[in-house]
Design a protein around this motif. Structure first.
Motif, PDB file in Angstrom:
ATOM      1  N   THR A  98     -13.899 -13.982 -17.651  1.00 18.07           N
ATOM      2  CA  THR A  98     -13.445 -13.978 -19.037  1.00 18.07           C
ATOM      3  C   THR A  98     -14.630 -14.161 -19.975  1.00 18.07           C
ATOM      4  OG1 THR A  98     -11.318 -14.904 -18.368  1.00 18.07           O
ATOM      5  CG2 THR A  98     -11.910 -15.079 -20.699  1.00 18.07           C
ATOM      6  N   GLY A  99     -14.780 -13.202 -20.874  1.00 17.68           N
ATOM      7  CA  GLY A  99     -15.873 -13.239 -21.837  1.00 17.68           C
ATOM      8  C   GLY A  99     -17.205 -12.774 -21.291  1.00 17.68           C
ATOM      9  N   SER A 100     -17.207 -12.250 -20.042  1.00 12.84           N
ATOM     10  CA  SER A 100     -18.463 -11.832 -19.411  1.00 12.84           C
ATOM     11  C   SER A 100     -18.926 -10.454 -19.861  1.00 12.84           C
ATOM     12  CB  SER A 100     -18.296 -11.813 -17.886  1.00 12.84           C
ATOM     13  OG  SER A 100     -17.367 -10.795 -17.516  1.00 12.84           O
ATOM     14  N   GLY A 101     -18.014  -9.682 -20.447  1.00 14.47           N
ATOM     15  CA  GLY A 101     -18.338  -8.311 -20.797  1.00 14.47           C
ATOM     16  C   GLY A 101     -18.084  -7.325 -19.677  1.00 14.47           C
ATOM     17  N   ILE A 102     -17.681  -7.815 -18.501  1.00 10.12           N
ATOM     18  CA  ILE A 102     -17.384  -6.945 -17.356  1.00 10.12           C
ATOM     19  C   ILE A 102     -15.904  -6.555 -17.408  1.00 10.12           C
ATOM     20  CG2 ILE A 102     -17.301  -6.777 -14.850  1.00 10.12           C
ATOM     21  CD1 ILE A 102     -19.501  -8.945 -14.775  1.00 10.12           C
ATOM     22  N   PRO A 103     -15.587  -5.284 -17.533  1.00 13.88           N
ATOM     23  CA  PRO A 103     -14.182  -4.879 -17.572  1.00 13.88           C
ATOM     24  C   PRO A 103     -13.467  -5.277 -16.280  1.00 13.88           C
ATOM     25  CG  PRO A 103     -15.595  -3.087 -18.296  1.00 13.88           C
ATOM     26  CD  PRO A 103     -16.490  -4.135 -17.702  1.00 13.88           C
ATOM     27  N   HIS A 104     -12.267  -5.818 -16.421  1.00 14.34           N
ATOM     28  CA  HIS A 104     -11.515  -6.242 -15.245  1.00 14.34           C
ATOM     29  C   HIS A 104     -10.040  -6.326 -15.585  1.00 14.34           C
ATOM     30  CE1 HIS A 104     -12.310  -9.999 -17.457  1.00 14.34           C
ATOM     31  NE2 HIS A 104     -11.152 -10.434 -16.938  1.00 14.34           N
ATOM     32  N   PRO A 159     -16.817  -2.747 -12.992  1.00 13.89           N
ATOM     33  CA  PRO A 159     -15.467  -3.265 -13.202  1.00 13.89           C
ATOM     34  C   PRO A 159     -14.737  -3.540 -11.891  1.00 13.89           C
ATOM     35  CG  PRO A 159     -15.891  -1.322 -14.563  1.00 13.89           C
ATOM     36  CD  PRO A 159     -17.010  -1.412 -13.587  1.00 13.89           C
ATOM     37  N   VAL A 160     -13.776  -4.481 -11.956  1.00 10.15           N
ATOM     38  CA  VAL A 160     -12.972  -4.828 -10.791  1.00 10.15           C
ATOM     39  C   VAL A 160     -11.501  -4.954 -11.182  1.00 10.15           C
ATOM     40  CG1 VAL A 160     -14.803  -5.980  -9.500  1.00 10.15           C
ATOM     41  CG2 VAL A 160     -13.423  -7.297 -11.121  1.00 10.15           C
ATOM     42  N   LEU A 161     -10.648  -4.588 -10.228  1.00 15.04           N
ATOM     43  CA  LEU A 161      -9.204  -4.786 -10.340  1.00 15.04           C
ATOM     44  C   LEU A 161      -8.786  -5.738  -9.230  1.00 15.04           C
ATOM     45  CD1 LEU A 161      -6.224  -4.169 -11.112  1.00 15.04           C
ATOM     46  CD2 LEU A 161      -6.395  -2.111  -9.665  1.00 15.04           C
ATOM     47  N   LEU A 162      -8.133  -6.840  -9.589  1.00 17.32           N
ATOM     48  CA  LEU A 162      -7.645  -7.796  -8.596  1.00 17.32           C
ATOM     49  C   LEU A 162      -6.125  -7.752  -8.546  1.00 17.32           C
ATOM     50  CD1 LEU A 162     -10.414  -9.288  -9.878  1.00 17.32           C
ATOM     51  CD2 LEU A 162      -9.771 -10.917  -8.102  1.00 17.32           C
ATOM     52  N   ARG A 191      -9.732  -5.918 -19.457  1.00 18.85           N
ATOM     53  CA  ARG A 191     -10.299  -6.923 -20.351  1.00 18.85           C
ATOM     54  C   ARG A 191     -11.759  -7.136 -20.016  1.00 18.85           C
ATOM     55  NH1 ARG A 191      -5.383 -11.418 -20.127  1.00 18.85           N
ATOM     56  NH2 ARG A 191      -3.741 -10.015 -20.894  1.00 18.85           N
ATOM     57  N   SER A 192     -12.477  -7.725 -20.927  1.00 20.97           N
ATOM     58  CA  SER A 192     -13.908  -7.981 -20.706  1.00 20.97           C
ATOM     59  C   SER A 192     -14.206  -9.468 -20.861  1.00 20.97           C
ATOM     60  CB  SER A 192     -14.755  -7.190 -21.689  1.00 20.97           C
ATOM     61  OG  SER A 192     -14.560  -5.810 -21.492  1.00 20.97           O
TER      62      SER A 192
END
Length: 640
Positions: free
Chosen positions: A587-593, A562-565, A639-640
């Motif tokens: 967006t929609g990648s499944g990677i929480p961010h 996961p990443v926070l920007l 979001r993922s």
């Protein structure tokens, strides 16, 4: 007796509001008459930069609201104020014009014309010229692109602006010789940055401008970062012909000699024009900053002697004051403050007493300065800030999570002084290690040029090597490592998450994410740094594939976690377009961010409300990723 609780959940007296309150501080210090003046950031006033004078009854504000003494020259700004007689001259952020404030009446009047385009003409590095004139660098926007900029040296007298010279694309303001006959300044050209190659120029002062200039020092492979006139008509300059920024005396015939040769770094990267790392004291003695620490260089004895050694980090804004030196300094137990050091007695006097008491010392981590083995055999300097809280201890067998802090620049450094934003985490049971990866300053040209054409490789490897070493020795939990940084540090954080598997998460602040677009051709950065990447990554178009391979934006699907920007929407150095595209790719990648943007913020956050929101979001983010509760802060939506 200390309570046992999971790392990250410890109760701390250090709030995000405390960190924001400490996020202002002094800058641009000088001495006027017998008084110390400085600029001071006010986070609670939207990040306004005021001017302050140390008076007999304490600090006195000399520039009331709404005036904001900042400028956009090179986007990082240059020296924004100057006092001549009873007039305070300053650059005002809103329109970038120079104004004069009468110190007797308080009246403020503009002294440069209103530009046709708001902030289209900018002034910086204000210096005294002859007969009460103000000399400065003028930066003029010439077109719609961020790189459409022209610069020249100008003289401001009354309300008249007269061009003096335009010898280079980048310039520092001229300095008048003691006899008034000559002017000296620094200049450089693309694709060089000022720490790569600069030229020291001298020209005759003539009515209406300067005569033809001569280059006395600098050139290919030599960086001159500061120049001052000596009383005998020679010049004193910090430059690195031998690979280290040392103080040299330069004759008008171009002869140069190092005053005390040695492998020490007395200068630094000229990110802001008007910075000064040394000041002459007379009789062959000079106050200098030796890798950021105050010292006295004596050319008669050939020595460089440390002073006030408990203050380990000094800003590049020294001024002679009485029998000593005034400056802005910090240490592992001292917040940044305006101080005076008496060079006879060694006494240190704080001119800016803290507005609030520091947290108890036991909550403040004392950094451990260490050297870690690097993957290419070069040792990597770093500062380790272990968790520190007298009320808590971690469960037996549990190791703390650690954040790898990546400084910006990348031609910059960390200094191991007190940082309340670090203490915000360490007092909650989260360790931090701040890395001076290859490319950092303070260790000579060879160390900073380890990053030449290797950005996204050496910095990533060095940071990962330090993190993995802490995990291997049992200090850090290898399953709970994160990386964080802003600007160039944001790039390295994102590049690490897309190229190594060392980290679980990353906080990426106002980053560079697409290298090919962060150039003059790409149009997504400003003029000063528009060719910086040519040295950091490689020449174009020959190495274009390198730009693609090392751009995190092109590899968002490879994120290790996961990443926070965090992004300021008015940022002209790392504009939000790149962060926008990166988040769109997730967006929609499944990677929480999560992606937080802040209106009115430029490069780096200046407003108290922004600092609080960003820090609390970061803590919540780590809690969710690493699996510990974070009571007392709003839950960040991922979001993922």
């Amino acid at each position: 007796m200390a309570e046992t609780a999971p790392y990250g959940t410890w109760t701390s007296p250090i709030s995000a509001a405390d960190v924001a309150a400490a996020g202002g501080g002094a800058q641009w210090l000088d001495v006027v008459g017998d008084a110390v003046w400085w600029a001071e950031a006010r986070p609670a006033e939207g990040g306004r930069l005021t001017l302050v004078r140390a008076g007999q009854d304490g600090a006195e504000e000399m520039l009331p609201p709404p005036w904001n003494a900042r400028n956009r020259v090179h986007e990082y700004g240059g020296r924004p104020w100057l006092v001549i007689g009873r007039t305070l001259y300053f650059t005002h952020w809103d329109d970038q014009r120079v104004y004069g404030r009468d110190l007797d009446s308080g009246e403020v009047v503009p002294v440069t014309p209103e530009p046709h385009v708001t902030q289209g003409v900018r002034y910086g590095d204000l210096r005294p010229g002859p007969d009460g004139a103000v000399w400065a660098v003028r930066e003029t926007s010439t077109g719609p692109r961020r790189t459409d900029v022209r610069r020249d040296l100008v003289s401001i007298t009354g309300r008249e602006v007269v061009p003096l010279a335009a010898t280079h694309h980048f310039l520092t303001a001229p300095q008048l010789s003691p006899d008034g006959r000559l002017a000296a300044w620094l200049g450089w050209e693309h694709p060089h940055m000022p720490w790569d190659a600069t030229e020291l120029c001298v020209a005759e002062v003539r009515p209406g401008g300067f005569g033809p200039h001569r280059v006395l020092a600098g050139g290919p492979g030599v960086s001159v970062c500061q120049v001052e006139w000596a009383g005998d008509g020679t010049l004193l300059a910090l430059m690195d012909p031998d690979g280290w920024w040392n103080l040299h005396r330069i004759g008008l015939d171009g002869t140069a000699a190092a005053l005390v040769p040695g492998e020490r770094e007395l200068g630094g990267p000229l990110w802001k024009i008007g910075s000064n790392w040394f000041v002459p004291l007379g009789d062959g003695r000079h106050a200098v900053l030796d890798s950021g620490r105050l010292a006295v260089l004596d050319e008669n004895s050939g020595t460089v002697t440390p002073v006030a050694e408990h203050l380990t980090s000094w800003a590049a804004t020294l001024a002679r004051h009485g029998t000593g030196v005034a400056g802005i300094a910090a240490g592992p137990r001292h917040e940044s403050a305006v101080v005076h050091v008496d060079l006879g007695s060694g006494a240190v006097t704080e001119l800016t007493p803290p507005a609030r008491p520091l947290p108890p010392a036991e909550y403040l981590p004392v950094p451990q300065e260490r050297m870690f083995p690097g993957p290419d055999g070069v040792e990597i300097p770093a500062y380790v800030y272990p968790p520190a809280n007298p009320g808590f201890t971690g469960p037996e067998g549990e190791r703390p999570p650690y954040l790898v802090h990546v400084h910006g620049g990348p031609t910059g450094r960390v200094s191991g002084d007190l940082a309340l934003d670090f203490a915000y985490f360490t007092s909650r049971g989260i360790g931090i290690v701040a890395v001076n990866y290859g490319g950092s300053v303070g260790y000579g040209r060879a160390y900073r040029e380890r990053l030449r054409e290797q950005w996204g490789v050496v910095d990533v490897r060095d940071c990962a090597a330090v993190a993995e070493a802490l995990a291997a020795e049992g200090a850090a939990d290898p399953a709970r490592l994160a990386i964080r940084g802003g600007s160039a540090g944001g790039y390295t954080s994102a590049a690490s998450m897309t190229s190594v598997t060392t980290y679980r998460a990353a906080t990426i602040k106002y980053p560079i994410l697409d290298l090919a677009e962060w150039t003059g051709d790409g149009g997504e950065t400003h003029d000063f740094e528009s060719q910086y990447v040519l040295g950091l990554v490689g020449p174009l178009p020959e190495t274009r594939e390198r730009y693609v391979e090392r751009s995190p934006l092109r590899h968002a699907a490879r994120l290790a976690g996961p990443v926070l920007l965090l992004q300021g929407l008015d940022d002209q150095i790392c504009p939000p377009e790149q962060a926008d595209r990166f988040v769109a790719a997730l967006t929609g990648s499944g990677i929480p961010h999560a992606y937080l943007t802040f209106e009115g913020e430029q490069h780096g956050f200046r407003r108290a409300e922004t600092m609080i929101a960003a820090l609390e979001a970061e803590l919540s983010f780590y809690g969710q990723v690493f699996g510990f509760a974070t009571p007392g802060v709003p839950k960040l939506e991922l979001r993922s």
